[in-house]
Scaffold this motif. Structure first.
Motif, PDB file in Angstrom:
ATOM      1  N   GLY A  24       9.025   7.683  -7.741  1.00  0.00           N
ATOM      2  CA  GLY A  24       8.973   8.710  -8.775  1.00  0.00           C
ATOM      3  C   GLY A  24       7.563   9.206  -8.999  1.00  0.00           C
ATOM      4  O   GLY A  24       6.599   8.726  -8.392  1.00  0.00           O
ATOM      5  N   THR A  25       7.470  10.182  -9.861  1.00  0.00           N
ATOM      6  CA  THR A  25       6.179  10.794 -10.179  1.00  0.00           C
ATOM      7  C   THR A  25       5.791  10.434 -11.601  1.00  0.00           C
ATOM      8  O   THR A  25       6.519  10.739 -12.550  1.00  0.00           O
ATOM      9  CB  THR A  25       6.261  12.326 -10.027  1.00  0.00           C
ATOM     10  N   THR A  81      -8.162   9.723 -24.560  1.00  0.00           N
ATOM     11  CA  THR A  81      -6.843   9.097 -24.651  1.00  0.00           C
ATOM     12  C   THR A  81      -6.105   9.376 -23.349  1.00  0.00           C
ATOM     13  O   THR A  81      -6.002  10.533 -22.927  1.00  0.00           O
ATOM     14  CB  THR A  81      -6.037   9.644 -25.838  1.00  0.00           C
ATOM     15  N   VAL A  82      -5.633   8.322 -22.719  1.00  0.00           N
ATOM     16  CA  VAL A  82      -4.874   8.437 -21.489  1.00  0.00           C
ATOM     17  C   VAL A  82      -3.423   8.115 -21.821  1.00  0.00           C
ATOM     18  O   VAL A  82      -3.128   7.051 -22.367  1.00  0.00           O
ATOM     19  CB  VAL A  82      -5.395   7.476 -20.395  1.00  0.00           C
ATOM     20  N   THR A  83      -2.542   9.046 -21.483  1.00  0.00           N
ATOM     21  CA  THR A  83      -1.107   8.858 -21.703  1.00  0.00           C
ATOM     22  C   THR A  83      -0.414   8.955 -20.352  1.00  0.00           C
ATOM     23  O   THR A  83      -0.540   9.963 -19.656  1.00  0.00           O
ATOM     24  CB  THR A  83      -0.557   9.931 -22.664  1.00  0.00           C
ATOM     25  N   ALA A  84       0.294   7.905 -19.990  1.00  0.00           N
ATOM     26  CA  ALA A  84       1.054   7.873 -18.735  1.00  0.00           C
ATOM     27  C   ALA A  84       2.533   7.964 -19.087  1.00  0.00           C
ATOM     28  O   ALA A  84       3.046   7.136 -19.846  1.00  0.00           O
ATOM     29  CB  ALA A  84       0.768   6.596 -17.969  1.00  0.00           C
ATOM     30  N   THR A  85       3.210   8.984 -18.562  1.00  0.00           N
ATOM     31  CA  THR A  85       4.637   9.144 -18.810  1.00  0.00           C
ATOM     32  C   THR A  85       5.399   8.997 -17.499  1.00  0.00           C
ATOM     33  O   THR A  85       4.846   9.166 -16.420  1.00  0.00           O
ATOM     34  CB  THR A  85       4.942  10.512 -19.452  1.00  0.00           C
ATOM     35  N   ASP A  86       6.683   8.678 -17.640  1.00  0.00           N
ATOM     36  CA  ASP A  86       7.542   8.437 -16.479  1.00  0.00           C
ATOM     37  C   ASP A  86       6.962   7.353 -15.573  1.00  0.00           C
ATOM     38  O   ASP A  86       6.952   7.473 -14.342  1.00  0.00           O
ATOM     39  CB  ASP A  86       7.793   9.731 -15.693  1.00  0.00           C
ATOM     40  N   VAL A  87       6.489   6.274 -16.205  1.00  0.00           N
ATOM     41  CA  VAL A  87       5.893   5.155 -15.470  1.00  0.00           C
ATOM     42  C   VAL A  87       7.002   4.438 -14.696  1.00  0.00           C
ATOM     43  O   VAL A  87       8.030   4.072 -15.278  1.00  0.00           O
ATOM     44  CB  VAL A  87       5.191   4.177 -16.436  1.00  0.00           C
ATOM     45  N   PRO A  88       6.812   4.235 -13.387  1.00  0.00           N
ATOM     46  CA  PRO A  88       7.834   3.523 -12.606  1.00  0.00           C
ATOM     47  C   PRO A  88       8.098   2.125 -13.182  1.00  0.00           C
ATOM     48  O   PRO A  88       7.167   1.443 -13.631  1.00  0.00           O
ATOM     49  CB  PRO A  88       7.222   3.434 -11.210  1.00  0.00           C
ATOM     50  N   MET A 113      13.155   6.535 -16.040  1.00  0.00           N
ATOM     51  CA  MET A 113      11.720   6.348 -16.227  1.00  0.00           C
ATOM     52  C   MET A 113      11.274   7.098 -17.483  1.00  0.00           C
ATOM     53  O   MET A 113      10.623   8.114 -17.413  1.00  0.00           O
ATOM     54  CB  MET A 113      10.948   6.850 -15.014  1.00  0.00           C
ATOM     55  N   ASP A 114      11.643   6.565 -18.622  1.00  0.00           N
ATOM     56  CA  ASP A 114      11.283   7.191 -19.887  1.00  0.00           C
ATOM     57  C   ASP A 114      10.070   6.538 -20.536  1.00  0.00           C
ATOM     58  O   ASP A 114       9.687   6.922 -21.628  1.00  0.00           O
ATOM     59  CB  ASP A 114      12.463   7.121 -20.862  1.00  0.00           C
TER      60      ASP A 114
END
Length: 155
Positions: free
Chosen positions: A103-104, A121-128, A1-2
């Motif tokens: 995952g989280t 600015t919304v940044t989503a990381t480790d998106v399933p 999940m990168d």
């Protein structure tokens, strides 16, 4: 999940007002659900280490099957970091039996003063991987548009 998804928008309200809407239960229920959904907060604890549980219901589940059930996405969100008028960091876990939503995911809401408004600015990381990137970024943009409509009438 990168994977990392993001969206941003300038909102015609000061950072303090925007930050307040990120940490108010009623406000969050009003603006966070993207178009085509409604939301309900079941648990609320707005402090670092606290969080909330939100049930998002699809208005037309035929076109948008949910992650938790046919018509819903249930997400448990923890507040990892709260910096007044600057940043809210959330850790989101979907309630789903489908491993593609496991995952989280970290959602970071950055607030920067921009003239008389705030660039959010919304940044989503480790998106399933089960979450389609284009749909997710459109959903974030929709939530930001809802946030703008909500807070721009406050001041």
């Amino acid at each position: 999940m990168d994977r990392t998804d993001r969206a941003s928008r300038v909102i015609a309200a000061p950072p303090e007002t925007v930050y307040g809407a990120l940490l108010d239960r009623d406000s969050l229920e009003a603006w966070l659900p993207p178009d085509g959904m409604r939301g309900r907060v079941e648990r609320w604890d707005p402090r670092p280490g606290g969080g909330f549980r939100m049930v998002l219901t699809y208005l037309n589940p035929v076109d948008s099957p949910g992650k938790t059930s046919d018509a819903t996405d249930v997400v448990d969100v923890g507040f990892a970091d709260l910096v007044p008028s600057e940043r809210v960091v959330q850790r989101a876990v979907f309630d789903s039996d489908d491993p593609s939503y496991a995952g989280t995911m970290t959602m970071t809401w950055h607030l920067v003063a921009a003239g008389d408004g705030t660039e959010v600015t919304v940044t989503a990381t480790d998106v399933p991987p089960g979450i389609d990137q284009e749909v997710h970024e459109a959903g974030i943009a929709s939530s930001l548009a809802n946030l703008a409509s909500y807070v721009e009438g406050i001041d």
